[in-house]
Design an enzyme around this catalytic site. Structure first.
Site, PDB file in Angstrom:
ATOM      1  N   ASN A  12       0.876  -1.175   0.000  1.00 16.18           N
ATOM      2  CA  ASN A  12       0.000   0.000   0.000  1.00 16.18           C
ATOM      3  C   ASN A  12       0.908   1.219   0.000  1.00 16.18           C
ATOM      4  O   ASN A  12       1.519   1.537   1.017  1.00 16.18           O
ATOM      5  CB  ASN A  12      -0.888  -0.034   1.257  1.00 16.18           C
ATOM      6  CG  ASN A  12      -1.710   1.231   1.399  1.00 16.18           C
ATOM      7  OD1 ASN A  12      -1.788   2.049   0.479  1.00 16.18           O
ATOM      8  ND2 ASN A  12      -2.324   1.402   2.560  1.00 16.18           N
ATOM      9  N   LYS A  14       0.114   4.255  -0.196  1.00 14.20           N
ATOM     10  CA  LYS A  14      -0.496   5.440   0.418  1.00 14.20           C
ATOM     11  C   LYS A  14      -0.249   6.653  -0.501  1.00 14.20           C
ATOM     12  O   LYS A  14      -0.210   6.485  -1.714  1.00 14.20           O
ATOM     13  CB  LYS A  14       0.045   5.637   1.840  1.00 14.20           C
ATOM     14  CG  LYS A  14      -0.063   4.348   2.666  1.00 14.20           C
ATOM     15  CD  LYS A  14       0.241   4.521   4.117  1.00 14.20           C
ATOM     16  CE  LYS A  14       0.065   3.177   4.827  1.00 14.20           C
ATOM     17  NZ  LYS A  14       0.259   3.251   6.260  1.00 14.20           N
ATOM     18  N   HIS A  98      -9.208   1.314   5.182  1.00 17.33           N
ATOM     19  CA  HIS A  98      -7.919   1.527   5.842  1.00 17.33           C
ATOM     20  C   HIS A  98      -8.105   2.476   7.022  1.00 17.33           C
ATOM     21  O   HIS A  98      -8.881   3.423   6.947  1.00 17.33           O
ATOM     22  CB  HIS A  98      -6.895   2.095   4.851  1.00 17.33           C
ATOM     23  CG  HIS A  98      -5.503   2.015   5.394  1.00 17.33           C
ATOM     24  ND1 HIS A  98      -5.032   2.928   6.310  1.00 17.33           N
ATOM     25  CD2 HIS A  98      -4.514   1.115   5.199  1.00 17.33           C
ATOM     26  CE1 HIS A  98      -3.793   2.574   6.647  1.00 17.33           C
ATOM     27  NE2 HIS A  98      -3.458   1.487   5.994  1.00 17.33           N
ATOM     28  N   GLU A 100      -6.402   4.832   8.093  1.00 18.21           N
ATOM     29  CA  GLU A 100      -6.162   6.256   7.796  1.00 18.21           C
ATOM     30  C   GLU A 100      -7.401   6.879   7.170  1.00 18.21           C
ATOM     31  O   GLU A 100      -7.716   8.041   7.413  1.00 18.21           O
ATOM     32  CB  GLU A 100      -4.932   6.395   6.883  1.00 18.21           C
ATOM     33  CG  GLU A 100      -3.648   6.095   7.662  1.00 18.21           C
ATOM     34  CD  GLU A 100      -2.516   5.509   6.846  1.00 18.21           C
ATOM     35  OE1 GLU A 100      -2.555   5.569   5.602  1.00 18.21           O
ATOM     36  OE2 GLU A 100      -1.582   4.968   7.467  1.00 18.21           O
ATOM     37  N   GLU A 170      -4.816  -4.674  10.742  1.00 15.83           N
ATOM     38  CA  GLU A 170      -3.771  -3.667  10.913  1.00 15.83           C
ATOM     39  C   GLU A 170      -4.027  -2.898  12.211  1.00 15.83           C
ATOM     40  O   GLU A 170      -4.805  -1.937  12.225  1.00 15.83           O
ATOM     41  CB  GLU A 170      -3.790  -2.677   9.747  1.00 15.83           C
ATOM     42  CG  GLU A 170      -3.581  -3.317   8.397  1.00 15.83           C
ATOM     43  CD  GLU A 170      -3.062  -2.329   7.365  1.00 15.83           C
ATOM     44  OE1 GLU A 170      -2.067  -2.659   6.703  1.00 15.83           O
ATOM     45  OE2 GLU A 170      -3.631  -1.228   7.234  1.00 15.83           O
ATOM     46  N   GLY A 176       3.187   2.433  10.679  1.00 15.80           N
ATOM     47  CA  GLY A 176       4.146   3.515  10.487  1.00 15.80           C
ATOM     48  C   GLY A 176       4.878   3.911  11.761  1.00 15.80           C
ATOM     49  O   GLY A 176       5.535   4.943  11.810  1.00 15.80           O
ATOM     50  N   SER A 216       4.078  -2.057  10.125  1.00 16.82           N
ATOM     51  CA  SER A 216       5.541  -2.111  10.262  1.00 16.82           C
ATOM     52  C   SER A 216       6.148  -3.453   9.845  1.00 16.82           C
ATOM     53  O   SER A 216       7.138  -3.899  10.428  1.00 16.82           O
ATOM     54  CB  SER A 216       5.967  -1.739  11.689  1.00 16.82           C
ATOM     55  OG  SER A 216       5.527  -0.432  12.012  1.00 16.82           O
TER      56      SER A 216
HETATM   57  P1  13P Z   1       3.502   0.445   7.526  1.00 14.92           P
HETATM   58  O1  13P Z   1       3.979  -0.864   6.932  1.00 14.92           O
HETATM   59  O2  13P Z   1       4.217   1.634   6.984  1.00 14.92           O
HETATM   60  O3  13P Z   1       3.446   0.380   9.020  1.00 14.92           O
HETATM   61  O4  13P Z   1       1.978   0.621   7.036  1.00 14.92           O
HETATM   62  C1  13P Z   1       1.078  -0.419   7.178  1.00 14.92           C
HETATM   63  C2  13P Z   1      -0.173  -0.086   6.459  1.00 14.92           C
HETATM   64  O5  13P Z   1      -0.926   0.778   6.872  1.00 14.92           O
HETATM   65  C3  13P Z   1      -0.468  -0.807   5.209  1.00 14.92           C
HETATM   66  O6  13P Z   1      -1.751  -0.558   4.774  1.00 14.92           O
END
Ligand code: 13P
Length: 258
Positions: A12, A14, A98, A100, A170, A176, A216
């Protein structure tokens, strides 16, 4: 012990990588990536890079996914993109829900239910994200949170619709942050999700649904995470932005079948 038939490594991106950076990624990834029948590889770039990446990955086994879509077929929804539009550029899968999007764009389970319905009707593959915040985990509400995110969105699907669905667990506190859930914590929640699905749709279907872990994930921790019986792969953010690192994750997944 549940034996895995497949693993999925999905990136992803983002809101990262502009067109030329995405093209550089594709050129490098094509040099090093070797497909494996038991490892699904997917990349979700921003909308502006979708069409170009579909073209660049046309002759490979890599699927290109969107990071979101609207529930309506078309109409006055400024700034939104429909399932039909995605399909028209060769995109047949989408990440929905997601954390976010839930946190910054106020997506609710009610809206997500409509998006999931639209995705199913349009024959799209759906990677549906669930996960608790740190406060929810500390308050012991992580199972309840995930149960609600799944039951309110999915439990009126027909059993055959589940063929199009993958779940990504997640935990928000692990995204992150460099803080990964332990493989044990991931497996515990994945097992819980599977039980939940089994309770409604039966154990056979629940055993087939692929449940990815996200938060992560990187080459240093992927092997331990993939090794857990209920983990069927990863949804990767930061570590998916570099072609070599992303391919390392794919290689680790392939190692389970060789
Ligand atoms: P990270 O791998 O950067 O922690 O992000 C995970 C994520 O949100 C994938 O959708």
């Amino acid at each position: 012990m549940r034996s895995k038939k497949k693993l999925c490594v999905a990136g992803n991106w983002k809101m990262n990588l502009n067109l030329s950076q995405a093209e550089d990624f594709a050129a490098r990834f094509e040099q090093i990536y070797r497909a494996h029948p038991q490892v699904e590889v997917k990349i979700a770039p921003s909308f502006t890079n979708l069409y170009r990446l579909v073209q660049l990955f046309e002759d490979t086994e890599v699927d290109i996914l969107a990071q979101n879509m609207h529930w309506a077929e078309k109409g006055a929804y400024t700034g939104e993109v429909s399932a039909g539009m995605l399909r028209s550029v060769g995109v047949y899968g989408v990440i929905l829900g997601h954390s976010e999007r839930r946190a910054y764009f106020c997506e609710t389970d009610k809206e997500l239910r409509r998006k999931v319905q639209t995705g199913i009707e349009n024959d799209m593959e759906i990677i549906y994200c669930v996960g608790e915040t740190l406060q929810q985990r500390e308050a012991g509400r992580h199972f309840d949170t995930v149960r609600r995110q799944i039951t309110e969105v999915f439990f009126d699907l027909d059993p055959e619709d589940w063929r199009q669905v993958k779940i990504a667990y997640e935990p928000v506190w692990a995204i992150g942050t460099g803080k990964t859930a332990t493989p044990g914590q991931a497996d515990e929640m994945h097992a819980y999700i599977r039980e939940l699905i089994a309770g409604k749709y039966g154990p056979a279907l629940a055993g087939e649904v692929m449940i990815l872990y996200g938060g992560s994930v990187k080459p240093a921790n992927a092997r331990d995470i993939f090794a857990r019986p209920n983990v069927d792969g990863a949804l990767v953010g930061g570590a998916s932005l570099n072609a070599d690192t992303f391919n390392d994750l794919v290689e680790i997944a392939k190692g389970f079948f060789e």
